[in-house]
Design a protein around this motif. Structure first.
Motif, short mmCIF file in Angstrom:
data_model
loop_
_atom_site.label_atom_id
_atom_site.label_comp_id
_atom_site.label_asym_id
_atom_site.label_seq_id
_atom_site.Cartn_x
_atom_site.Cartn_y
_atom_site.Cartn_z
N VAL A 104 0.75 -1.28 -0.04
CA VAL A 104 -0.27 0.02 -0.02
C VAL A 104 1.02 1.32 -0.14
O VAL A 104 1.96 1.42 0.70
N THR A 105 1.03 2.01 -0.68
CA THR A 105 1.25 3.58 -1.14
C THR A 105 0.32 4.53 -0.99
O THR A 105 -0.68 4.63 -1.71
N LEU A 106 0.89 5.63 -0.30
CA LEU A 106 0.44 6.96 -0.29
C LEU A 106 1.05 7.79 -1.18
O LEU A 106 2.07 7.70 0.53
N SER A 107 0.74 8.98 -1.13
CA SER A 107 1.97 8.85 -2.24
C SER A 107 1.33 10.62 -2.35
O SER A 107 0.59 10.50 -2.66
N GLN A 108 2.50 12.24 -2.32
CA GLN A 108 1.57 12.47 -3.20
C GLN A 108 3.29 13.18 -3.91
O GLN A 108 4.21 13.85 -3.35
N PRO A 109 2.99 13.39 -5.65
CA PRO A 109 4.16 13.80 -5.88
C PRO A 109 5.33 14.25 -6.19
O PRO A 109 4.56 15.93 -5.46
N SER A 110 6.20 14.73 -5.98
CA SER A 110 7.16 15.30 -6.07
C SER A 110 7.17 15.96 -4.40
O SER A 110 7.63 17.19 -3.96
N ASP A 111 6.86 15.11 -3.41
CA ASP A 111 6.75 16.11 -2.17
C ASP A 111 7.01 14.88 -1.00
O ASP A 111 7.90 14.96 -0.51
N TRP A 112 6.20 13.73 -1.17
CA TRP A 112 6.06 12.98 -0.02
C TRP A 112 5.73 11.50 -0.67
O TRP A 112 4.58 11.78 -1.08
N SER A 113 5.77 10.50 0.30
CA SER A 113 5.71 9.14 -0.04
C SER A 113 5.65 8.13 1.20
O SER A 113 6.84 8.46 1.93
N LEU A 114 4.85 7.32 1.69
CA LEU A 114 4.71 6.57 1.90
C LEU A 114 4.11 5.34 2.07
O LEU A 114 3.22 5.05 1.61
N SER A 115 4.58 4.02 1.84
CA SER A 115 4.58 2.60 2.15
C SER A 115 4.56 1.58 2.63
O SER A 115 5.50 1.60 4.09
N PHE A 116 3.43 0.73 2.78
CA PHE A 116 3.99 -0.26 3.64
C PHE A 116 3.62 -1.74 2.55
O PHE A 116 3.27 -2.02 1.95
N ILE A 117 4.74 -2.81 3.02
CA ILE A 117 4.82 -4.18 2.66
C ILE A 117 4.15 -5.05 3.77
O ILE A 117 4.87 -5.23 4.95
#
Length: 218
Positions: free
Chosen positions: A197-210
């Motif tokens: 699962v990835t939550l991201s705002q391009p060119s700003d931030w990104s948060l991923s779960f595996i």
């Protein structure tokens, strides 16, 4: 210890590995594919040339490599379907089957005379792997921050297991075939479920779960 002389050169191995694949669009968002191929794997040099001088330390069971082993051969089939469900959601289903012969293993060798036993790299086993994998991919929309994948695989991996090494030797001396039977390999896992699962705002931030859930090994 002792040093064995009279070593000979290993023979040259020749391999032919034909491969074939085809992909065909069945809809404007879907394709079906098929592939078939022969693949060869040579044992690592560290295993082929383990203890190349054939030294046996007293009180131990020595291990020897074997440059004469044949390359491990696998014949693989794969059939897959890829289909877009929406502009941002895709499903993929893949079935596969793989036969492996000349499986490279280390075998314990014993003799009827009671000589020192030893472990030798050799071609002994047959292996078979088959399974099906289902994947869902959701890519991020321009209007949201969410993307994800989920993959499920059902797989069976087994191979032949022979009788104890001493039985193999005695059967060979009598000209008899050793009994073989299929057993699961140590790495066999029937069910594997993996998700990201990835939550991201391009060119700003990104948060991923595996994460994953899987059955145990034999």
């Amino acid at each position: 210890g002792f040093y064995a002389d009279g070593a000979t050169k290993s023979s040259i191995k020749h391999m032919l590995a034909p491969r074939f694949s085809v992909s065909y669009p069945i809809t404007d968002r879907g394709t079906i594919r098929f592939s078939y191929g022969h693949f060869y794997q040579i044992g690592s040099l560290s295993s082929l040339y383990t203890n190349p001088n054939f030294r046996a330390v007293p009180g131990t069971t020595p291990r020897f490599g074997n440059p004469e082993v044949n390359p491990q051969r696998s014949i693989q089939y794969e059939l897959g379907l890829q289909q877009g469900l929406t502009d941002n959601l895709k499903i993929e289903v893949t079935g596969y089957y793989k036969d492996v012969d000349n499986y490279i293993v280390t075998q314990r060798i014993e003799t009827a005379r009671g000589d020192k036993p030893y472990n030798l790299l050799t071609n002994l086993n047959y292996a078979n792997t088959r399974g099906i994998s289902i994947s869902l991919l959701k890519r991020r929309n321009a209007s949201d921050i969410f993307s994800a994948t989920i993959d499920y695989t059902f797989q069976i991996a087994d191979g032949n297991r022979t009788e104890p090494a001493a039985e193999i030797f005695f059967n060979e001396q009598r000209g008899q075939l050793s009994e073989t039977y299929l057993v699961p390999f140590s790495f066999d896992r029937s069910h594997t479920l993996t998700s990201t699962v990835t939550l991201s705002q391009p060119s700003d931030w990104s948060l991923s779960f595996i994460g994953y859930v899987r059955t145990g090994t034999p």
